[in-house]
Scaffold this motif. Structure first.
Motif, mmCIF file in Angstrom:
data_model
loop_
_atom_site.group_PDB
_atom_site.id
_atom_site.type_symbol
_atom_site.label_atom_id
_atom_site.label_comp_id
_atom_site.label_asym_id
_atom_site.label_seq_id
_atom_site.Cartn_x
_atom_site.Cartn_y
_atom_site.Cartn_z
ATOM 1 N N SER A 62 0.800 -1.223 0.000
ATOM 2 C CA SER A 62 0.000 0.000 0.000
ATOM 3 C C SER A 62 0.835 1.276 0.000
ATOM 4 N N VAL A 63 2.121 1.173 0.332
ATOM 5 C CA VAL A 63 2.959 2.379 0.395
ATOM 6 C C VAL A 63 4.092 2.376 -0.622
ATOM 7 N N LYS A 64 4.245 1.306 -1.372
ATOM 8 C CA LYS A 64 5.328 1.227 -2.363
ATOM 9 C C LYS A 64 5.211 2.358 -3.367
ATOM 10 N N GLY A 65 6.354 2.993 -3.629
ATOM 11 C CA GLY A 65 6.386 4.108 -4.556
ATOM 12 C C GLY A 65 6.040 5.440 -3.942
ATOM 13 N N ARG A 66 5.535 5.434 -2.707
ATOM 14 C CA ARG A 66 5.168 6.689 -2.033
ATOM 15 C C ARG A 66 6.024 6.940 -0.795
ATOM 16 N N PHE A 67 6.363 5.892 -0.078
ATOM 17 C CA PHE A 67 7.141 6.016 1.157
ATOM 18 C C PHE A 67 8.566 5.506 0.923
ATOM 19 N N THR A 68 9.515 6.112 1.634
ATOM 20 C CA THR A 68 10.898 5.673 1.582
ATOM 21 C C THR A 68 11.455 5.582 2.995
ATOM 22 N N ILE A 69 11.996 4.419 3.332
ATOM 23 C CA ILE A 69 12.634 4.240 4.626
ATOM 24 C C ILE A 69 14.143 4.351 4.441
ATOM 25 N N SER A 70 14.797 4.982 5.401
ATOM 26 C CA SER A 70 16.255 5.097 5.353
ATOM 27 C C SER A 70 16.789 5.099 6.781
ATOM 28 N N ARG A 71 18.075 4.845 6.911
ATOM 29 C CA ARG A 71 18.688 4.799 8.226
ATOM 30 C C ARG A 71 20.015 5.526 8.207
ATOM 31 N N ASP A 72 20.327 6.149 9.342
ATOM 32 C CA ASP A 72 21.614 6.796 9.553
ATOM 33 C C ASP A 72 22.267 6.073 10.726
ATOM 34 N N ASN A 73 23.197 5.192 10.422
ATOM 35 C CA ASN A 73 23.788 4.369 11.483
ATOM 36 C C ASN A 73 24.607 5.197 12.459
ATOM 37 N N ALA A 74 25.204 6.268 11.983
ATOM 38 C CA ALA A 74 26.010 7.115 12.870
ATOM 39 C C ALA A 74 25.148 7.793 13.927
ATOM 40 N N LYS A 75 23.886 8.036 13.583
ATOM 41 C CA LYS A 75 22.966 8.705 14.501
ATOM 42 C C LYS A 75 21.982 7.740 15.143
ATOM 43 N N ASN A 76 22.090 6.453 14.836
ATOM 44 C CA ASN A 76 21.144 5.457 15.361
ATOM 45 C C ASN A 76 19.704 5.861 15.089
ATOM 46 N N THR A 77 19.466 6.341 13.883
ATOM 47 C CA THR A 77 18.176 6.923 13.541
ATOM 48 C C THR A 77 17.609 6.298 12.273
ATOM 49 N N VAL A 78 16.302 6.117 12.277
ATOM 50 C CA VAL A 78 15.589 5.655 11.089
ATOM 51 C C VAL A 78 14.583 6.725 10.698
ATOM 52 N N TYR A 79 14.406 6.882 9.397
ATOM 53 C CA TYR A 79 13.498 7.893 8.857
ATOM 54 C C TYR A 79 12.435 7.219 7.993
ATOM 55 N N LEU A 80 11.307 7.877 7.890
ATOM 56 C CA LEU A 80 10.279 7.452 6.956
ATOM 57 C C LEU A 80 9.792 8.693 6.212
ATOM 58 N N GLN A 81 10.179 8.804 4.954
ATOM 59 C CA GLN A 81 9.698 9.893 4.107
ATOM 60 C C GLN A 81 8.399 9.447 3.461
ATOM 61 N N MET A 82 7.341 10.184 3.718
ATOM 62 C CA MET A 82 6.016 9.821 3.221
ATOM 63 C C MET A 82 5.538 10.887 2.246
ATOM 64 N N ASN A 83 5.359 10.515 1.007
ATOM 65 C CA ASN A 83 4.881 11.419 -0.037
ATOM 66 C C ASN A 83 3.527 10.956 -0.552
ATOM 67 N N SER A 84 2.853 11.841 -1.242
ATOM 68 C CA SER A 84 1.536 11.525 -1.828
ATOM 69 C C SER A 84 0.620 10.874 -0.802
ATOM 70 N N LEU A 85 0.555 11.491 0.359
ATOM 71 C CA LEU A 85 -0.223 10.907 1.447
ATOM 72 C C LEU A 85 -1.711 10.880 1.122
ATOM 73 N N GLU A 86 -2.341 9.823 1.600
ATOM 74 C CA GLU A 86 -3.766 9.599 1.366
ATOM 75 C C GLU A 86 -4.485 9.502 2.711
ATOM 76 N N PRO A 87 -5.789 9.785 2.733
ATOM 77 C CA PRO A 87 -6.522 9.654 4.008
ATOM 78 C C PRO A 87 -6.364 8.267 4.646
ATOM 79 N N GLU A 88 -6.200 7.250 3.813
ATOM 80 C CA GLU A 88 -6.026 5.886 4.323
ATOM 81 C C GLU A 88 -4.704 5.698 5.065
ATOM 82 N N ASP A 89 -3.799 6.639 4.949
ATOM 83 C CA ASP A 89 -2.530 6.576 5.674
ATOM 84 C C ASP A 89 -2.660 7.092 7.107
ATOM 85 N N THR A 90 -3.817 7.628 7.450
ATOM 86 C CA THR A 90 -4.031 8.133 8.800
ATOM 87 C C THR A 90 -3.916 7.005 9.826
#
Length: 120
Positions: A62-90
């Protein structure tokens, strides 16, 4: 003690974007998996995206092509970039990590959750 702290949720209009962050703190030796899950009202928690320590990723259909997950190992951090958001993503979005310290392995650590609302 290892803790996860999330940030970045909020209210956005359909078609908009948000970026979630989740940082792990503590005496961390290795983070072997990082992921994002979400839970909408009345529904079970579901996997959104996951990234391994080699950068390999997996996404819910349901999120392929719209969301991107990435990680920064130096910061022990994970990100989720969410584009083209839809009401169903609530949903409430939770980060999840598998972490090892020098003495302990935590296979299923959860963040506190952050609300994402997609609405006009």
């Amino acid at each position: 003690q290892v803790q996860l702290v999330e940030s970045g949720g909020g209210l956005v209009q359909p078609g908009g974007s948000l970026r979630l962050s989740c940082a792990a703190s503590g005496s961390i030796a290795n983070i072997y998996v990082m992921g994002w899950y979400r839970q909408a009202p009345g529904k079970q928690r579901e996997l959104v995206a996951i990234v391994g320590n080699l950068g390999n990723t997996n996404y819910a259909d349901s999120v392929k092509g719209r969301f991107t997950i990435s990680r920064d190992n130096a910061k022990n951090t994970v990100y989720l970039q969410m584009n083209s958001l839809e009401p169903e993503d609530t949903a409430v979005y939770y980060c999840n990590m598998g972490i090892s310290t020098m003495t302990t392995r935590y296979d299923n650590l959860w963040g506190q959750g952050t609300q994402v609302t997609v609405s006009t």
